[in-house]
Design an enzyme around this catalytic site. Sequence first.
Site, PDB file in Angstrom:
ATOM      1  N   CYS A   2     -20.438  -8.735   8.026  1.00 24.44           N
ATOM      2  CA  CYS A   2     -21.508  -8.224   8.848  1.00 24.44           C
ATOM      3  C   CYS A   2     -21.063  -9.316  10.268  1.00 24.44           C
ATOM      4  CB  CYS A   2     -22.773  -8.761   8.660  1.00 24.44           C
ATOM      5  SG  CYS A   2     -23.445  -8.062   7.183  1.00 24.44           S
ATOM      6  N   ARG A  28     -17.622  -4.999  13.033  1.00 23.79           N
ATOM      7  CA  ARG A  28     -17.920  -5.779  11.750  1.00 23.79           C
ATOM      8  C   ARG A  28     -18.793  -5.075  10.644  1.00 23.79           C
ATOM      9  NH1 ARG A  28     -15.683 -11.192  11.562  1.00 23.79           N
ATOM     10  NH2 ARG A  28     -17.099 -11.532   9.920  1.00 23.79           N
ATOM     11  N   TRP A  74     -23.255  -4.469   7.806  1.00 25.26           N
ATOM     12  CA  TRP A  74     -22.460  -3.850   6.915  1.00 25.26           C
ATOM     13  C   TRP A  74     -22.780  -3.878   5.497  1.00 25.26           C
ATOM     14  CZ3 TRP A  74     -19.038   0.057   7.276  1.00 25.26           C
ATOM     15  CH2 TRP A  74     -18.093   0.671   6.328  1.00 25.26           C
ATOM     16  N   ASN A 100     -24.031 -13.433   6.803  1.00 24.71           N
ATOM     17  CA  ASN A 100     -22.822 -12.717   6.765  1.00 24.71           C
ATOM     18  C   ASN A 100     -22.427 -13.140   5.364  1.00 24.71           C
ATOM     19  OD1 ASN A 100     -20.559 -11.231   6.917  1.00 24.71           O
ATOM     20  ND2 ASN A 100     -19.639 -12.889   8.275  1.00 24.71           N
ATOM     21  N   GLY A 101     -22.198 -12.248   4.271  1.00 22.75           N
ATOM     22  CA  GLY A 101     -21.653 -12.756   3.231  1.00 22.75           C
ATOM     23  C   GLY A 101     -22.499 -12.195   2.137  1.00 22.75           C
ATOM     24  N   GLU A 477       1.961   5.041  -2.538  1.00 24.74           N
ATOM     25  CA  GLU A 477       1.171   4.560  -1.213  1.00 24.74           C
ATOM     26  C   GLU A 477       2.179   4.322  -0.434  1.00 24.74           C
ATOM     27  OE1 GLU A 477      -1.654   4.738  -0.264  1.00 24.74           O
ATOM     28  OE2 GLU A 477      -2.159   3.098   0.889  1.00 24.74           O
ATOM     29  N   LYS A 481       1.921   5.428   3.799  1.00 19.34           N
ATOM     30  CA  LYS A 481       1.757   4.380   4.538  1.00 19.34           C
ATOM     31  C   LYS A 481       2.687   4.613   5.679  1.00 19.34           C
ATOM     32  CE  LYS A 481      -1.691   3.441   4.286  1.00 19.34           C
ATOM     33  NZ  LYS A 481      -2.675   3.583   3.363  1.00 19.34           N
ATOM     34  N   GLU A 484       2.341   8.069   7.520  1.00 18.26           N
ATOM     35  CA  GLU A 484       1.179   8.554   8.603  1.00 18.26           C
ATOM     36  C   GLU A 484       1.228   7.491   9.711  1.00 18.26           C
ATOM     37  OE1 GLU A 484      -2.670   7.514   6.867  1.00 18.26           O
ATOM     38  OE2 GLU A 484      -1.806   5.889   5.597  1.00 18.26           O
ATOM     39  N   HIS A 500      17.447  14.182 -11.324  1.00 12.20           N
ATOM     40  CA  HIS A 500      17.001  15.546 -11.494  1.00 12.20           C
ATOM     41  C   HIS A 500      16.983  16.429 -10.188  1.00 12.20           C
ATOM     42  CE1 HIS A 500      16.440  14.950 -15.687  1.00 12.20           C
ATOM     43  NE2 HIS A 500      15.566  13.803 -15.394  1.00 12.20           N
ATOM     44  N   LYS A 598     -10.402   8.842  10.349  1.00  8.66           N
ATOM     45  CA  LYS A 598     -10.502   7.838   9.348  1.00  8.66           C
ATOM     46  C   LYS A 598     -11.237   8.530   7.992  1.00  8.66           C
ATOM     47  CE  LYS A 598     -10.979   3.708   7.768  1.00  8.66           C
ATOM     48  NZ  LYS A 598      -9.317   3.292   7.040  1.00  8.66           N
TER      49      LYS A 598
HETATM   50  C1  F6R Z   1      -4.480   6.834   4.200  1.00  8.78           C
HETATM   51  C2  F6R Z   1      -5.842   7.192   4.327  1.00  8.78           C
HETATM   52  C3  F6R Z   1      -6.387   8.434   3.651  1.00  8.78           C
HETATM   53  C4  F6R Z   1      -7.806   8.045   2.747  1.00  8.78           C
HETATM   54  C5  F6R Z   1      -8.167   9.620   2.338  1.00  8.78           C
HETATM   55  C6  F6R Z   1      -9.614   9.488   1.634  1.00  8.78           C
HETATM   56  O1  F6R Z   1      -4.148   5.644   4.710  1.00  8.78           O
HETATM   57  O2  F6R Z   1      -6.525   6.363   4.590  1.00  8.78           O
HETATM   58  O3  F6R Z   1      -5.372   9.024   2.791  1.00  8.78           O
HETATM   59  O4  F6R Z   1      -7.538   7.318   1.846  1.00  8.78           O
HETATM   60  O5  F6R Z   1      -8.503  10.267   3.501  1.00  8.78           O
HETATM   61  O6  F6R Z   1     -10.394   8.765   2.292  1.00  8.78           O
HETATM   62  P1  F6R Z   1     -11.739   8.117   1.689  1.00  8.78           P
HETATM   63  O7  F6R Z   1     -11.022   6.949   0.838  1.00  8.78           O
HETATM   64  O8  F6R Z   1     -12.604   7.867   2.676  1.00  8.78           O
HETATM   65  O9  F6R Z   1     -12.405   9.182   0.901  1.00  8.78           O
END
Ligand code: F6R
Length: 603
Positions: A2, A28, A74, A100-101, A477, A481, A484, A500, A598
Amino acid sequence: MCGIVGFVGQKADALPFIFDGLKRLEYRGYDSAGIALALPQGIAIRKSKGKITLLESVLGSLPPGPCGIGHTRWATHGRPTDQNAHPHTDCHGEIATVHNGIIENFQELRAELIAAGHQFVSDTDTEVIPHLLEHYGGAQDLESAVRQAEMRLKGAYAFLAVSSHEPDKVVAVRRTSPLLIGLGKNENYLASDFSAFLAATRRAVAMENGDMAVVKPTTYQIWDAGGHLVDRPVIEVDWDIKQAERGGYPHFMLKEIMEQPEAWSDCLLGRLDGGRVVSSELGLSNELLSHVSRIQIVAAGTAYHAGLIGKAIIERVVRIPVAVDVASEYRYQEPVLEQGTLVIAISQSGETADTLACVRMAKEEGRVTYAVTNSVGSTLAREADAVVYTHAGPEIAVASTKAYTTQILVLSLLALALAQSRDMARPELVQMLRELPGLGHEVLERMDAVKTMAEKLANNHDVFYVGRGIDWALAMEGQLKLKEISYIHAEAYAAGELKHGTLALIEEGTPVVAIITESTLAEKTVSNILEVKARGGEVWGIVDEKLPSTLPIDHRIDIPMRSPLVSSVLAAIPLQLLAYWTAVTLGKDVDQPRNLAKSVTVE
Ligand code: F6R
């Protein structure tokens, strides 16, 4: 995570300063906000659920004052509502606090205070603080009450307190969560980070863990955890506001990677007790845990990759079969959901449309649904039968980092809780979980080699990631990363699958990132690496430091692995940094990559 802000001055300027500070700290947390002014006639409070703009609409009627505190939330304990928004007060409206915490022992304190006649109005852990201060006579002598209250509170937090009887001071405590004292002229400030007061001053004092401070308009005093008056150095920064929000880091993604050890501590806080996991803190009863006979995980993107690691951990620790599916596929597969299946939906945002659709489908089938999310009050948290929060704090960068590793930690906790419910407790793994934040710092300190690696990687069009078992899931993963944020084509393969088909793509200089943290599978992966090298591939290894120095890899990053069942998050760090530095080398927009959002709330 927060944001908290405090102001104490000689002019009645607290309100505009605190409001402005909260706007700057909104990154935050942004599910509710509030401000309290310490006025001689009592504490005046305005708070509101939702973003800071909603708070603005209710501030107009607040009288001016020279001392106050503010908060942008948050949510951790208690949903985002007006009532749960900070500041919180004592029974008589004479003391206000922002926090916060997490206060770990709040339930016990709350019960004790209620028994002593205190009235609580929220579901938060925070509200125990003003009542505890009231109990110790805080309205008249805030400083002494804070000292006494401090001895009763357990957890990792920072808080600010003001009293209407002493409107010339803010008392502040830091235990783990960050807190700075900003030094102004005839006024001083407090905040979770520089950005809140940067427009007024660039000079500040960083409170250290265990410190308590009394801040007045022209003076401040700090006592350490042992109660000794201490001098903390004054720091001066030349950051701009944007840099300050990012804690001085050039991008949110880097900040979020670097704060993972803290996020892991927050995620584990209150959930470990001796050699056991505190199952009740995971939102599932022991009764339910002991009856789970199958698990179905649904998720998207990075959360799906966390699910793959969760499957390996749960199956190995507790021998319950786990299936993991991409939510966008699963919802249309007419899946068979047997009786006794626990359906786990993993989602940072808690708003991913496909993941929500799977939860609704499972509920229609009469199955118990369980949300692993970072967002209190999200649709997923509300709709699932039970929920566990990852406590990673807000993740601003589009590329998920700390949310991913905390999802893995929560799944490890779940595996251990399932095991306990079957008398299969694993105290040694619980101990290893405790060591993770410390090891995380160690890994972060060793990451210079990754930057060099990234500078080379940036010249390539294709990169391959390989591994076996949990390392394969990590490889997936890692490649996501890189893709993207750097827009370089990357693919992950189970190391044994290369021959294969994909091996045909390896030619002189093709970069291959090999992950070997599953030391029992190391020999097998090494033979696949030799196949790559025989075709001219250049191999970067992210490997368990205990493996021999003679491994046939060209560039090596060592990870202090304990067990793949709990330590895989450590190997995620170099993978995240590799993607980050590659994107930076290429000059890409790291925090907001093209074509991505996001939260994906559409199909
Ligand atoms: C990649 C990324 C996305 C999310 C995906 C699911 O870095 O952030 O692949 O993981 O869109 O999002 P959430 O977790 O919000 O359901």
